[in-house]
Design a protein around this motif. Structure first.
Motif, PDB file in Angstrom:
ATOM      1  N   ALA A  32       0.838  -1.205   0.000  1.00  0.00           N
ATOM      2  CA  ALA A  32       0.000   0.000   0.000  1.00  0.00           C
ATOM      3  C   ALA A  32       0.872   1.254   0.000  1.00  0.00           C
ATOM      4  CB  ALA A  32      -0.938  -0.002   1.202  1.00  0.00           C
ATOM      5  N   GLY A  33       1.931   1.251   0.799  1.00  0.00           N
ATOM      6  CA  GLY A  33       2.854   2.384   0.811  1.00  0.00           C
ATOM      7  C   GLY A  33       3.525   2.569  -0.531  1.00  0.00           C
ATOM      8  N   PHE A  34       3.885   1.461  -1.173  1.00  0.00           N
ATOM      9  CA  PHE A  34       4.498   1.525  -2.501  1.00  0.00           C
ATOM     10  C   PHE A  34       3.502   2.106  -3.504  1.00  0.00           C
ATOM     11  CE2 PHE A  34       5.279  -0.511  -6.634  1.00  0.00           C
ATOM     12  CZ  PHE A  34       6.532   0.013  -6.899  1.00  0.00           C
ATOM     13  N   ALA A  35       2.271   1.621  -3.471  1.00  0.00           N
ATOM     14  CA  ALA A  35       1.248   2.106  -4.405  1.00  0.00           C
ATOM     15  C   ALA A  35       0.985   3.597  -4.212  1.00  0.00           C
ATOM     16  CB  ALA A  35      -0.050   1.315  -4.222  1.00  0.00           C
ATOM     17  N   ALA A  36       1.058   4.052  -2.965  1.00  0.00           N
ATOM     18  CA  ALA A  36       0.803   5.465  -2.661  1.00  0.00           C
ATOM     19  C   ALA A  36       2.029   6.343  -2.890  1.00  0.00           C
ATOM     20  CB  ALA A  36       0.348   5.596  -1.212  1.00  0.00           C
ATOM     21  N   GLY A  37       3.182   5.719  -3.116  1.00  0.00           N
ATOM     22  CA  GLY A  37       4.404   6.491  -3.325  1.00  0.00           C
ATOM     23  C   GLY A  37       4.965   7.091  -2.056  1.00  0.00           C
ATOM     24  N   LEU A  60       6.918   5.423   0.315  1.00  0.00           N
ATOM     25  CA  LEU A  60       8.031   4.694   0.910  1.00  0.00           C
ATOM     26  C   LEU A  60       9.360   5.389   0.650  1.00  0.00           C
ATOM     27  CD1 LEU A  60       7.148   1.033  -0.101  1.00  0.00           C
ATOM     28  CD2 LEU A  60       6.696   2.182   2.063  1.00  0.00           C
ATOM     29  N   PRO A  61      10.330   5.169   1.541  1.00  0.00           N
ATOM     30  CA  PRO A  61      11.681   5.678   1.282  1.00  0.00           C
ATOM     31  C   PRO A  61      12.215   5.057  -0.019  1.00  0.00           C
ATOM     32  CG  PRO A  61      11.501   4.811   3.521  1.00  0.00           C
ATOM     33  CD  PRO A  61      10.235   4.446   2.804  1.00  0.00           C
ATOM     34  N   PRO A  62      13.075   5.755  -0.732  1.00  0.00           N
ATOM     35  CA  PRO A  62      13.551   5.275  -2.032  1.00  0.00           C
ATOM     36  C   PRO A  62      14.144   3.864  -2.019  1.00  0.00           C
ATOM     37  CG  PRO A  62      14.230   7.541  -1.696  1.00  0.00           C
ATOM     38  CD  PRO A  62      13.610   7.085  -0.412  1.00  0.00           C
ATOM     39  N   ALA A  72      11.272   1.409  -1.671  1.00  0.00           N
ATOM     40  CA  ALA A  72      10.473   1.437  -2.901  1.00  0.00           C
ATOM     41  C   ALA A  72      11.178   0.664  -4.019  1.00  0.00           C
ATOM     42  CB  ALA A  72      10.207   2.877  -3.333  1.00  0.00           C
ATOM     43  N   ALA A  73      12.500   0.804  -4.114  1.00  0.00           N
ATOM     44  CA  ALA A  73      13.259   0.085  -5.142  1.00  0.00           C
ATOM     45  C   ALA A  73      13.200  -1.423  -4.905  1.00  0.00           C
ATOM     46  CB  ALA A  73      14.704   0.568  -5.159  1.00  0.00           C
ATOM     47  N   ARG A  74      13.288  -1.829  -3.657  1.00  0.00           N
ATOM     48  CA  ARG A  74      13.225  -3.252  -3.324  1.00  0.00           C
ATOM     49  C   ARG A  74      11.849  -3.817  -3.681  1.00  0.00           C
ATOM     50  NH1 ARG A  74      11.147  -5.930   0.704  1.00  0.00           N
ATOM     51  NH2 ARG A  74      10.747  -4.114   2.001  1.00  0.00           N
ATOM     52  N   ILE A  75      10.811  -3.084  -3.356  1.00  0.00           N
ATOM     53  CA  ILE A  75       9.461  -3.566  -3.644  1.00  0.00           C
ATOM     54  C   ILE A  75       9.195  -3.514  -5.148  1.00  0.00           C
ATOM     55  CG2 ILE A  75       6.997  -3.096  -3.306  1.00  0.00           C
ATOM     56  CD1 ILE A  75       7.679  -2.454  -0.400  1.00  0.00           C
ATOM     57  N   GLN A  76       9.702  -2.503  -5.837  1.00  0.00           N
ATOM     58  CA  GLN A  76       9.545  -2.432  -7.292  1.00  0.00           C
ATOM     59  C   GLN A  76      10.155  -3.668  -7.959  1.00  0.00           C
ATOM     60  OE1 GLN A  76       7.958  -0.155  -9.551  1.00  0.00           O
ATOM     61  NE2 GLN A  76       8.370  -1.980 -10.762  1.00  0.00           N
TER      62      GLN A  76
END
Length: 87
Positions: free
Chosen positions: A32-37, A39-41, A44-48
């Motif tokens: 959810a944090g990733f979808a909302a943008g 997360l810390p970079p 976010a990169a790890r989840i991407q």
């Protein structure tokens, strides 16, 4: 099959790499944090990287983004109606 090589060796190598990357899906909160943008970079990169390889998590993220867009549009319409009714 020459030289003792299995015709599926390249596939197995790719699947092994994918299995290592997909060892555990991120939590719902992280997705959810990733979808909302939000997360810390580095996170976010790890989840991407995970979402790019995991169709299930990719679908979850797309669903969350669609839901957020729908809620935002609905809220914008509601606020617009309230503003028009005041004038």
């Amino acid at each position: 099959m020459n030289n003792g090589e299995n015709e599926f060796d390249p596939l197995e190598a790719g699947l092994g790499s994918m299995r290592r990357r997909l060892n555990a899906c991120p939590s719902a909160e992280a997705l959810a944090g990733f979808a909302a943008g939000s997360l810390p970079p580095d996170e976010a990169a790890r989840i991407q990287a995970h979402v790019s390889a995991c169709g299930i998590c990719d679908s979850v993220v797309e669903g969350l983004r669609s839901f957020d867009e729908s809620v935002t549009r609905s809220e914008e319409r509601r606020v617009g109606k309230e503003c028009r009714s005041r004038w």
